[in-house]
Design a protein around this motif. Sequence first.
Motif, PDB file in Angstrom:
ATOM      1  N   LEU A 173       0.836  -1.203   0.000  1.00 47.19           N
ATOM      2  CA  LEU A 173       0.000   0.000   0.000  1.00 47.19           C
ATOM      3  C   LEU A 173       0.868   1.249   0.000  1.00 47.19           C
ATOM      4  CD1 LEU A 173      -2.755   1.353   0.182  1.00 47.19           C
ATOM      5  CD2 LEU A 173      -2.651   1.085   2.675  1.00 47.19           C
ATOM      6  N   ILE A 174       1.913   1.231   0.825  1.00 51.98           N
ATOM      7  CA  ILE A 174       2.833   2.361   0.868  1.00 51.98           C
ATOM      8  C   ILE A 174       3.577   2.500  -0.448  1.00 51.98           C
ATOM      9  CG2 ILE A 174       4.938   3.217   1.969  1.00 51.98           C
ATOM     10  CD1 ILE A 174       3.907   2.017   4.596  1.00 51.98           C
ATOM     11  N   ALA A 175       4.045   1.374  -0.971  1.00 55.28           N
ATOM     12  CA  ALA A 175       4.775   1.404  -2.239  1.00 55.28           C
ATOM     13  C   ALA A 175       3.890   1.920  -3.371  1.00 55.28           C
ATOM     14  CB  ALA A 175       5.289   0.004  -2.567  1.00 55.28           C
ATOM     15  N   GLU A 176       2.636   1.512  -3.356  1.00 53.22           N
ATOM     16  CA  GLU A 176       1.700   1.972  -4.391  1.00 53.22           C
ATOM     17  C   GLU A 176       1.500   3.468  -4.326  1.00 53.22           C
ATOM     18  OE1 GLU A 176      -3.088   1.682  -5.284  1.00 53.22           O
ATOM     19  OE2 GLU A 176      -2.126   0.102  -4.110  1.00 53.22           O
ATOM     20  N   GLN A 177       1.376   4.011  -3.104  1.00 53.84           N
ATOM     21  CA  GLN A 177       1.150   5.454  -2.986  1.00 53.84           C
ATOM     22  C   GLN A 177       2.376   6.239  -3.429  1.00 53.84           C
ATOM     23  OE1 GLN A 177       0.200   8.863   0.354  1.00 53.84           O
ATOM     24  NE2 GLN A 177      -0.689   6.844   0.711  1.00 53.84           N
ATOM     25  N   ILE A 178       3.574   5.755  -3.080  1.00 56.14           N
ATOM     26  CA  ILE A 178       4.794   6.473  -3.444  1.00 56.14           C
ATOM     27  C   ILE A 178       5.061   6.381  -4.948  1.00 56.14           C
ATOM     28  CG2 ILE A 178       7.309   6.487  -3.198  1.00 56.14           C
ATOM     29  CD1 ILE A 178       6.929   5.744  -0.267  1.00 56.14           C
ATOM     30  N   ARG A 179       4.981   5.183  -5.494  1.00 56.33           N
ATOM     31  CA  ARG A 179       5.256   5.010  -6.930  1.00 56.33           C
ATOM     32  C   ARG A 179       4.157   5.617  -7.795  1.00 56.33           C
ATOM     33  NH1 ARG A 179       7.044  -0.512  -5.546  1.00 56.33           N
ATOM     34  NH2 ARG A 179       4.928  -1.191  -6.052  1.00 56.33           N
ATOM     35  N   GLY A 180       2.921   5.592  -7.294  1.00 54.35           N
ATOM     36  CA  GLY A 180       1.802   6.056  -8.097  1.00 54.35           C
ATOM     37  C   GLY A 180       1.602   7.554  -8.094  1.00 54.35           C
TER      38      GLY A 180
ATOM     39  N   GLY B 159       5.788   5.230   9.318  1.00 50.44           N
ATOM     40  CA  GLY B 159       6.664   6.286   8.811  1.00 50.44           C
ATOM     41  C   GLY B 159       8.004   5.750   8.369  1.00 50.44           C
ATOM     42  N   ASP B 160       8.570   4.828   9.138  1.00 49.25           N
ATOM     43  CA  ASP B 160       9.851   4.223   8.751  1.00 49.25           C
ATOM     44  C   ASP B 160       9.719   3.472   7.433  1.00 49.25           C
ATOM     45  OD1 ASP B 160      11.063   5.213  11.028  1.00 49.25           O
ATOM     46  OD2 ASP B 160      10.787   3.368  12.186  1.00 49.25           O
ATOM     47  N   GLU B 161       8.596   2.757   7.264  1.00 50.17           N
ATOM     48  CA  GLU B 161       8.379   2.017   6.020  1.00 50.17           C
ATOM     49  C   GLU B 161       8.259   2.961   4.832  1.00 50.17           C
ATOM     50  OE1 GLU B 161       6.024  -1.683   5.772  1.00 50.17           O
ATOM     51  OE2 GLU B 161       5.296  -1.097   7.755  1.00 50.17           O
ATOM     52  N   VAL B 162       7.634   4.119   5.047  1.00 48.84           N
ATOM     53  CA  VAL B 162       7.531   5.107   3.970  1.00 48.84           C
ATOM     54  C   VAL B 162       8.919   5.510   3.499  1.00 48.84           C
ATOM     55  CG1 VAL B 162       6.857   7.482   3.429  1.00 48.84           C
ATOM     56  CG2 VAL B 162       5.266   5.993   4.657  1.00 48.84           C
ATOM     57  N   LEU B 163       9.802   5.858   4.431  1.00 55.52           N
ATOM     58  CA  LEU B 163      11.147   6.296   4.054  1.00 55.52           C
ATOM     59  C   LEU B 163      11.955   5.157   3.442  1.00 55.52           C
ATOM     60  CD1 LEU B 163      12.118   8.684   6.993  1.00 55.52           C
ATOM     61  CD2 LEU B 163      10.985   9.200   4.822  1.00 55.52           C
ATOM     62  N   GLU B 164      11.850   3.955   4.024  1.00 53.33           N
ATOM     63  CA  GLU B 164      12.587   2.815   3.476  1.00 53.33           C
ATOM     64  C   GLU B 164      12.138   2.513   2.052  1.00 53.33           C
ATOM     65  OE1 GLU B 164      11.924  -0.332   6.213  1.00 53.33           O
ATOM     66  OE2 GLU B 164      13.004   0.661   7.862  1.00 53.33           O
ATOM     67  N   THR B 165      10.833   2.580   1.816  1.00 55.66           N
ATOM     68  CA  THR B 165      10.310   2.319   0.470  1.00 55.66           C
ATOM     69  C   THR B 165      10.797   3.378  -0.513  1.00 55.66           C
ATOM     70  OG1 THR B 165       8.335   1.284   1.412  1.00 55.66           O
ATOM     71  CG2 THR B 165       8.206   1.996  -0.885  1.00 55.66           C
ATOM     72  N   PHE B 166      10.765   4.635  -0.096  1.00 58.62           N
ATOM     73  CA  PHE B 166      11.226   5.715  -0.973  1.00 58.62           C
ATOM     74  C   PHE B 166      12.704   5.558  -1.297  1.00 58.62           C
ATOM     75  CE2 PHE B 166      13.307   9.973  -0.991  1.00 58.62           C
ATOM     76  CZ  PHE B 166      12.950  10.333  -2.285  1.00 58.62           C
ATOM     77  N   TYR B 167      13.532   5.333  -0.283  1.00 63.94           N
ATOM     78  CA  TYR B 167      14.976   5.230  -0.521  1.00 63.94           C
ATOM     79  C   TYR B 167      15.345   3.970  -1.304  1.00 63.94           C
ATOM     80  CZ  TYR B 167      15.805   9.229   2.528  1.00 63.94           C
ATOM     81  OH  TYR B 167      15.832  10.490   3.072  1.00 63.94           O
ATOM     82  N   SER B 168      14.522   2.936  -1.206  1.00 66.30           N
ATOM     83  CA  SER B 168      14.801   1.735  -2.001  1.00 66.30           C
ATOM     84  C   SER B 168      14.599   1.987  -3.483  1.00 66.30           C
ATOM     85  CB  SER B 168      13.908   0.578  -1.539  1.00 66.30           C
ATOM     86  OG  SER B 168      12.553   0.795  -1.921  1.00 66.30           O
ATOM     87  N   THR B 169      13.712   2.944  -3.808  1.00 68.04           N
ATOM     88  CA  THR B 169      13.480   3.281  -5.220  1.00 68.04           C
ATOM     89  C   THR B 169      14.467   4.331  -5.714  1.00 68.04           C
ATOM     90  OG1 THR B 169      11.875   5.024  -4.665  1.00 68.04           O
ATOM     91  CG2 THR B 169      11.018   2.794  -4.952  1.00 68.04           C
ATOM     92  N   CYS B 170      15.076   5.064  -4.790  1.00 67.02           N
ATOM     93  CA  CYS B 170      16.047   6.100  -5.167  1.00 67.02           C
ATOM     94  C   CYS B 170      17.169   6.134  -4.134  1.00 67.02           C
ATOM     95  CB  CYS B 170      15.363   7.459  -5.273  1.00 67.02           C
ATOM     96  SG  CYS B 170      16.482   8.772  -5.836  1.00 67.02           S
ATOM     97  N   PRO B 171      18.094   5.180  -4.178  1.00 67.65           N
ATOM     98  CA  PRO B 171      19.178   5.128  -3.188  1.00 67.65           C
ATOM     99  C   PRO B 171      20.047   6.387  -3.187  1.00 67.65           C
ATOM    100  CG  PRO B 171      19.050   3.092  -4.464  1.00 67.65           C
ATOM    101  CD  PRO B 171      18.153   4.068  -5.134  1.00 67.65           C
ATOM    102  N   SER B 172      20.160   7.055  -4.338  1.00 67.18           N
ATOM    103  CA  SER B 172      21.024   8.240  -4.404  1.00 67.18           C
ATOM    104  C   SER B 172      20.507   9.378  -3.528  1.00 67.18           C
ATOM    105  CB  SER B 172      21.138   8.720  -5.855  1.00 67.18           C
ATOM    106  OG  SER B 172      19.864   9.112  -6.356  1.00 67.18           O
TER     107      SER B 172
END
Length: 447
Positions: free
Chosen positions: A4-11, A89-102
């Motif tokens: 669900l978190i990944a969908e919101q961030i990627r979408g 909140g931690d999962e939100v940041l982890e998901t975001f950084y996994s898609t953009c490690p830089s």
Amino acid sequence: MNELIAEQIRGFDIADYLPIHERMLDLGDPLPPRRGNLVKVVVGMRCSGKSYRLFQEMLRVHESGVPWDRICYFNFEDDRLDPVTPAIGDEVLETFYSTCPSALEEGAYLFLDELQEMDGWGAWLRRVVDTTKATIYVSGSSSKMLSQEISTEFRGRAIDFELLPLSFREYVGAKEPGLSLGPAHSTLERLSLRRLFDAYLEEGGFPAALGLPTAQRVSLLQGYVQRVVVRDVVDRHALARPRVASVFARRVLGTNAKTLSVRRAEGDFRALGLPTSRALLATLLDYLEQAYLVFRVQEFSYALAEGTRKPPKVYAIDPGLALANGRANSNELGQRLEDAVYLELRRRNVGTRAESVSSFVTRGHGYEVDFVVGDVMFQDALELVQVSVGVEDETTRTRELRALWEALEETGLEEATLVVAGGDEASYVQGNRRIRQVPAWKWFLEA
């Protein structure tokens, strides 16, 4: 990974929200990402445009050269996430950084919407600020975020920006973007602005309500109030009397621009078969103010120690919202005009003390002036503003002017403003003092 978190961030795609009508609330220049950064917090009532103000800032950041994959937007107001915890909140940041490690190394731009939905959000955000190279923007629907939680967790590490519903200037820009807002207007432009101002006092400034048929707009604005009562009053404070909270909110909105007596409200509730207490109603009024549904305005006093026992006036967050939620005939034109003037003064005095807009009662004859802008702490009055539907009637004009003349003498100011819904510009002079009469539509377009 939480899908669900990944969908919101990627979408998320900013194009889905275009066009974005620019709001006038200035958040300053974006800060370069770093650990320990200053957090910028946009607060205001639900549905007043906070998310779109974040979108506006995201576009600005991107246009400055920051790629979209370093910008993260996440809205915590999603019932599928309940309960929202720091782990979310931690999962939100982890998901975001996994898609953009830089973004971890180069720095991220984090836009965290309605963060007050997270239990313990203050401590979580402080940890993020201290450990993450980022520029952080937060939005929230409770002034308690600032007055208590942010002051406790951050102690000068955050700055708040209050976003109210659309001002008249923003309303005109949204409804008729080609119309001139400058100081000079043709006859046709003046007629259009007067027409738009009348509509503004009826529709209000909630963006989603603009242009809706009357029945739909009223239903939407009534739904906003119920949502605030349920989410930001009843649920947030675990209240056991939701019906009392709902009825009281409607009563307060019906008292827009008038003095609110909690004692009288208690008696009326008992007569309706809703037993309550003054203590509960006073607490509910606090909660409604924290949720940005209403504001209380106290009387300006030159002696703080003396205080005042006079009940405060209450002003709704928006004249259209008050009209849609009050009892029939409870929000007449004069009330809504006074409400709109209060909100505009609040916008114009951003960054000053919370009590910078007060009411004024003269010491000489007890005449009332609707608003004095000034610093109560330092006994400093800076501006006097009186509001009237019209002063064509000589008795009304005499009443409004005498209050301003006496207030000018007592404050030492040399000029005051009389804002009128109907009528033309005029000037009244006594010695070295002057009262400027200005049509409301024109006053709202001044600096």
